[in-house]
Every structure is written in structure tokens, then in C-alpha cells.
Design an enzyme around this catalytic site. Structure first.
Site, PDB file in Angstrom:
ATOM      1  N   TYR A 181       0.905  -1.457   0.032  1.00 28.79           N
ATOM      2  CA  TYR A 181       0.351   0.243   0.106  1.00 28.79           C
ATOM      3  C   TYR A 181       0.632   1.202  -0.053  1.00 28.79           C
ATOM      4  O   TYR A 181       0.059   1.980  -0.536  1.00 28.79           O
ATOM      5  CB  TYR A 181      -0.967   0.186   0.691  1.00 28.79           C
ATOM      6  CG  TYR A 181      -2.198  -0.365   1.269  1.00 28.79           C
ATOM      7  CD1 TYR A 181      -2.274  -2.089   1.153  1.00 28.79           C
ATOM      8  CD2 TYR A 181      -3.227   0.035   1.075  1.00 28.79           C
ATOM      9  CE1 TYR A 181      -3.567  -2.624   0.866  1.00 28.79           C
ATOM     10  CE2 TYR A 181      -4.758  -1.117   1.162  1.00 28.79           C
ATOM     11  CZ  TYR A 181      -4.884  -2.005   0.823  1.00 28.79           C
ATOM     12  OH  TYR A 181      -6.189  -2.654   0.564  1.00 28.79           O
ATOM     13  N   LYS A 232       3.292 -15.143   1.847  1.00 28.12           N
ATOM     14  CA  LYS A 232       3.507 -16.172   1.464  1.00 28.12           C
ATOM     15  C   LYS A 232       5.321 -15.883   0.509  1.00 28.12           C
ATOM     16  O   LYS A 232       5.456 -15.559  -0.067  1.00 28.12           O
ATOM     17  CB  LYS A 232       3.433 -14.883  -0.130  1.00 28.12           C
ATOM     18  CG  LYS A 232       2.660 -16.013  -1.775  1.00 28.12           C
ATOM     19  CD  LYS A 232       1.464 -16.958  -1.793  1.00 28.12           C
ATOM     20  CE  LYS A 232       1.881 -17.499  -3.009  1.00 28.12           C
ATOM     21  NZ  LYS A 232       1.626 -18.743  -3.127  1.00 28.12           N
ATOM     22  N   ASP A 264      -2.895 -18.531   0.240  1.00 27.04           N
ATOM     23  CA  ASP A 264      -3.500 -18.954  -0.811  1.00 27.04           C
ATOM     24  C   ASP A 264      -4.678 -19.842   0.420  1.00 27.04           C
ATOM     25  O   ASP A 264      -5.540 -19.718   0.171  1.00 27.04           O
ATOM     26  CB  ASP A 264      -3.505 -19.253  -1.487  1.00 27.04           C
ATOM     27  CG  ASP A 264      -1.803 -19.993  -1.343  1.00 27.04           C
ATOM     28  OD1 ASP A 264      -1.514 -20.321  -1.027  1.00 27.04           O
ATOM     29  OD2 ASP A 264      -1.767 -20.475  -2.511  1.00 27.04           O
ATOM     30  N   ASP A 288      -6.272  -6.860   4.238  1.00 25.93           N
ATOM     31  CA  ASP A 288      -7.344  -6.526   3.728  1.00 25.93           C
ATOM     32  C   ASP A 288      -8.162  -7.338   2.866  1.00 25.93           C
ATOM     33  O   ASP A 288      -9.838  -7.154   3.284  1.00 25.93           O
ATOM     34  CB  ASP A 288      -7.200  -5.654   2.662  1.00 25.93           C
ATOM     35  CG  ASP A 288      -7.547  -4.736   1.748  1.00 25.93           C
ATOM     36  OD1 ASP A 288      -8.797  -3.928   2.472  1.00 25.93           O
ATOM     37  OD2 ASP A 288      -8.010  -4.692   0.010  1.00 25.93           O
ATOM     38  N   ASP A 292     -12.004  -9.375   4.981  1.00 26.58           N
ATOM     39  CA  ASP A 292     -13.236  -9.113   4.193  1.00 26.58           C
ATOM     40  C   ASP A 292     -14.014 -10.581   4.485  1.00 26.58           C
ATOM     41  O   ASP A 292     -14.955 -10.948   4.218  1.00 26.58           O
ATOM     42  CB  ASP A 292     -13.095  -9.223   2.747  1.00 26.58           C
ATOM     43  CG  ASP A 292     -13.492  -7.358   2.571  1.00 26.58           C
ATOM     44  OD1 ASP A 292     -12.703  -6.518   3.289  1.00 26.58           O
ATOM     45  OD2 ASP A 292     -14.061  -6.442   1.730  1.00 26.58           O
TER      46      ASP A 292
HETATM   47  C1  IPM Z   1     -10.712  -1.292   4.364  1.00 27.49           C
HETATM   48  C2  IPM Z   1     -10.745  -0.870   2.964  1.00 27.49           C
HETATM   49  C3  IPM Z   1      -9.429   0.441   2.439  1.00 27.49           C
HETATM   50  C4  IPM Z   1      -8.504  -0.625   2.673  1.00 27.49           C
HETATM   51  C5  IPM Z   1     -10.087   1.189   0.957  1.00 27.49           C
HETATM   52  C6  IPM Z   1     -11.599   1.936   1.256  1.00 27.49           C
HETATM   53  C7  IPM Z   1      -8.604   2.127   1.050  1.00 27.49           C
HETATM   54  O1  IPM Z   1     -10.588  -1.688   2.042  1.00 27.49           O
HETATM   55  O2  IPM Z   1     -10.673  -0.819   4.993  1.00 27.49           O
HETATM   56  O3  IPM Z   1      -9.974  -2.723   4.325  1.00 27.49           O
HETATM   57  O4  IPM Z   1      -7.982  -1.189   1.724  1.00 27.49           O
HETATM   58  O5  IPM Z   1      -7.285  -0.655   3.987  1.00 27.49           O
HETATM   59 MG    MG Z   2     -10.971  -3.579   2.603  1.00 30.77          MG
END
Ligand code: IPM
Ligand code: MG
Length: 408
Positions: A181, A232, A264, A288, A292
Site C-alpha cells: 500500500y 506467501k 492461498d 485487507d 473481508d
Molecule cells: C479497508 C478498505 C481500504 C483498504 C480502502 C478503502 C482504501 O478496503 O479498510 O479494508 O484497502 O484498506
Molecule cells: Mg478492505
């Protein structure tokens, strides 16, 4: 919590710190219905509603904080500032200097969400997401804690089989201010064939790995004592160093059981048998993605809070935000689930201000509201009562008001 190398503090002087004498709550009449104790502690909170559903969910969380605070003898001074698309429209940049310095000088920062279709095609430095990354960097919050807990009340909302989802309780510790990032070189260029290329760099230094590893070991120690480091290392040098340093730091935590998993495989194991995980530590980009994925085990990303914390030596505040995005498709329609932001406010109290009692009061109120069958659309299942964002907020306020025994 005091041994954690994180930014925990109680009181800190700042421009919003209230002086002596009468204080005013910046509330709407009726939003605080019960003030059991006169305020003894006072905190300056920067609210960053942002875009999409952000303002709706922040407004609910603010009222919940006010009420829980009033009951627990805590006063909040809120300062609302623009960030993301809202800031772009107002000032031309996604993180105005005023917003960053207000945030830096407060005791804790609560963020809604950023982003929306309107700004999707902006140049990178003018994207709402860039504002969020600048905020994380500016607040030096390198440790992102993302819990994913399947609540018994919501087990049917998970897309996984009940026996797989039931009882899942894991924590993703995501490195937040390094890796691909932020790594350099980055940008657009042309290669030797004259073809356009996009370039990013995955890079970690020993000190960056060591500090996030310590946070993860401390977190695991306070949970079930199991830490899985995800990397990884079969391909990437940055991951090879990551694994080496996590193993070195493990020597300081002989009581924590450490395992390693390639990313993975971790993605697969999370949906195959998520109960095997207690605490996961990983880099920025893997965290990230995996957070999710972990969120969906719980039924809805609309339920999950997060805390982003800096080092103990750093006197700046923590950043607390739901892990969901700005959901522009339902923005302004009173359909958003405010519970992730309410639970982020609870994390703010617990991890950011050391106010565990008020945090537990809010967590218990959320559970109580779910027990009574109130559901926003994202977590709705037959037999429950479908409510909008505002009504869900009202119900949580009622539950905070009740002297619900803290059960979480
Ligand atoms: C998160 C989001 C952010 C990230 C984006 C909106 C920049 O997906 O907080 O997980 O990638 O960190
Ligand atoms: Mg995210």
C-alpha cells in the site's frame, strides 16, 4: 491491556478538551435520556462521517456513545470534520490538513466510510481512498484489529453451513501502514518495450514486522493463545523476512502457539474450517482481503468493527471504523446497518480510551437488540423485525438505557 505495546491512554489535553465550569453536550434533545452520573471524565472525539452511508451510521454511533457515556460518567466533545469524497467536494483534497490535525489532537477518531461512484475516476491523489490511507499514515496507526465473531443470534445470516459458522470467534491483526500500500517505487511508467506499466512494491522492514508481530502475540495471549501468521513465504522475499521475524519474536511469547500458513491456503481454510483460527497476523494487503472474507463468515460485513492503533510511545489517537465501505447503492435510504459503527464506538472506548465498562454496556446493548429480533436488511432472516438504520439506532439506545448485564 497495559502490557500491550499500543496506544492506550486516558486523558490528554487537546484543543477540544473542555475547561472547568458548565459543559454542554452537543446532543439533540431527547437523545440522552438518562444521565445517571455527573461527568468525571471528558474526551475529545473527532467524528469523520465521510461518504455514502457514513453520515447515517456515525449519527447513530454518536448518540449511543453519548448515552453510554452519560450513564458511565463520561463526557464527549465531538468535532465533526470532512474526509474522503465529502472533503474533496468541500476543499478539493480527500484529507484536508485541518481534518488531520483535528484528528491528531483528539483522544480518539471515529470514521464512517469513504468513497462513491462520483469520485471513482479521479486521479489517485484525488481519490477518497487516498484520504483514508493518508489518515492512517498521519495517525501512525500500524496495527489494525478486525474481529470476526459469529453471534448466536445471527448464525443463520451466514452463507456457510450452520455447523461451520457456529462459534467462530477470530481476530485478524492486519499491518496497516506498510507493505504494498505504501511501498516505493510505485507509479506508472513504461517498460523496455515502450509498454505502459503500473508498479507497486511490497516491502517490509524488520522493525515494521517486529512491532506488528508483538501486537499480534499480545492479542493472542489475551484470547485463546493461538496465533497463525499468514504470508506467501514460498514466493515473496518480503514474506520470507516476515516469517523469519515472526519466529524470532515468538521466542518472547512461549505461551502462545504459533503456526504459519500461506495466504492461498488461509483463504481456503477460512471457509473450510474457520473455527481452527484464533488470532491471525498478516500484512496490509493480505489482511485487507482476508478480513473481508472473514467478515462474510459472520453473515454480514455490516456487523464488523475495527480498531487501528499506534505505538504506546506515540501520543496520537486510535482510529476506529466499521470495516464495510460507503455502500453508495443504499446511501441516504435509511437502510444501512449501523451496528458495525456502534461496535467500533465500543472498541474506541475499550482500546482507545480504556473505558471498558462503557464499551461492555454498548456491546451488551447490541446483543440485546438482536435478541429482541431487530434486523436491518443485510442480516434479516424470517421471523425477525426488519428495521432501518435510524430505528435500529433507537432500539440500541433503549437497550443501553436498560441496565443490561454485560455479557460480552
Ligand atoms: C479497508 C478498505 C481500504 C483498504 C480502502 C478503502 C482504501 O478496503 O479498510 O479494508 O484497502 O484498506
Ligand atoms: Mg478492505
Amino acid at each position: 491491556m497495559s502490557s500491550l505495546q499500543l496506544n492506550f491512554k486516558s486523558l490528554k489535553a487537546g484543543p477540544f478538551r473542555c475547561g472547568s465550569g458548565p459543559r454542554r453536550f452537543p446532543t439533540k434533545p431527547g437523545s440522552v435520556r438518562c444521565a445517571a452520573a455527573s461527568p468525571t471524565r471528558s474526551y475529545a472525539i473527532t467524528l469523520l462521517p465521510g461518504d455514502g452511508i457514513g453520515p447515517e451510521v456515525i449519527s447513530v454511533a454518536k448518540n449511543v456513545l453519548l448515552l453510554a457515556g452519560a450513564i458511565e460518567g463520561i463526557e464527549f466533545n465531538f468535532h465533526e470534520m470532512p474526509v474522503g469524497g465529502a472533503a474533496l467536494d468541500l476543499t478539493g483534497v480527500p484529507l484536508p490538513g485541518e481534518t488531520l490535525s483535528a484528528a491528531q489532537q483528539s483522544d480518539a477518531v471515529l470514521l464512517g466510510a469513504i468513497g462513491g461512484y462520483k469520485w471513482d475516476n479521479n486521479e489517485k491523489h484525488l481519490k477518497p481512498e487516498t484520504g483514508l490511507l493518508q489518515l492512517r499514515e498521519g495517525l501512525k496507526v500500524f496495527a489494525n484489529l478486525r474481529p470476526a465473531t459469529v453471534l448466536p443470534q445471527l448464525v443463520d445470516a451466514s452463507t456457510l453451513k450452520k455447523e461451520v459458522a457456529e462459534g467462530v470467534d477470530l481476530m485478524v491483526v492486519r499491518e496497516l501502514t506498510g507493505g504494498i500500500y505504501f511501498g516505493k517505487p510505485r507509479g506508472f511508467s513504461t517498460n523496455q518495450n515502450g509498454e505502459e506499466i503500473g508498479l507497486n512494491t511490497e516491502v517490509y522492514s524488520i522493525s515494521e514486522i517486529d512491532r506488528i508481530a508483538r501486537v499480534a502475540f499480545e492479542t493472542a495471549r489475551k484470547r485463546r493463545g493461538k496465533l497463525c501468521s499468514v504470508d506467501k513465504a514460498n514466493v515473496l522475499e518480503a514474506s520470507m523476512l516476515w516469517r523469519k521475524r515472526v519466529m524470532a519474536i515468538a521466542l518472547e511469547y512461549p505461551d502462545v502457539e504459533l503456526t504459519h500458513m500461506y495466504v492461498d491456503n488461509a483463504a481456503m481454510q477460512l471457509v473450510r474450517n474457520p473455527k481452527q483460527f484464533d488470532t491471525i497476523v498478516t500484512n496490509n494487503i493480505f489482511g485487507d482481503i482476508l478480513s473481508d472474507e472473514a467478515s462474510m463468515i459472520t453473515g454480514s460485513i455490516g456487523m464488523l468493527p475495527s480498531a487501528s492503533l499506534g505505538e504506546k510511545a506515540w501520543t496520537g489517537p486510535g482510529l476506529f471504523e466499521p470495516i464495510h465501505g460507503s455502500a453508495p447503492d443504499i446511501a441516504g435510504q435509511d437502510k444501512a446497518n449501523p451496528l458495525a459503527t456502534v461496535l467500533s464506538a465500543a472498541m474506541l472506548l475499550k482500546y482507545g480510551l480504556g473505558e471498558a465498562d462503557a464499551a461492555e454496556r454498548i456491546e451488551a446493548a447490541v446483543l440485546h437488540t438482536l435478541d429482541r429480533g431487530f434486523r436491518t436488511g443485510d442480516i434479516y432472516s424470517d421471523g425477525n423485525k426488519l428495521v432501518g438504520c435510524k430505528e435500529m439506532g433507537e432500539e440500541v439506545l433503549k437497550a443501553v438505557d436498560l441496565n443490561v448485564a454485560a455479557t460480552v
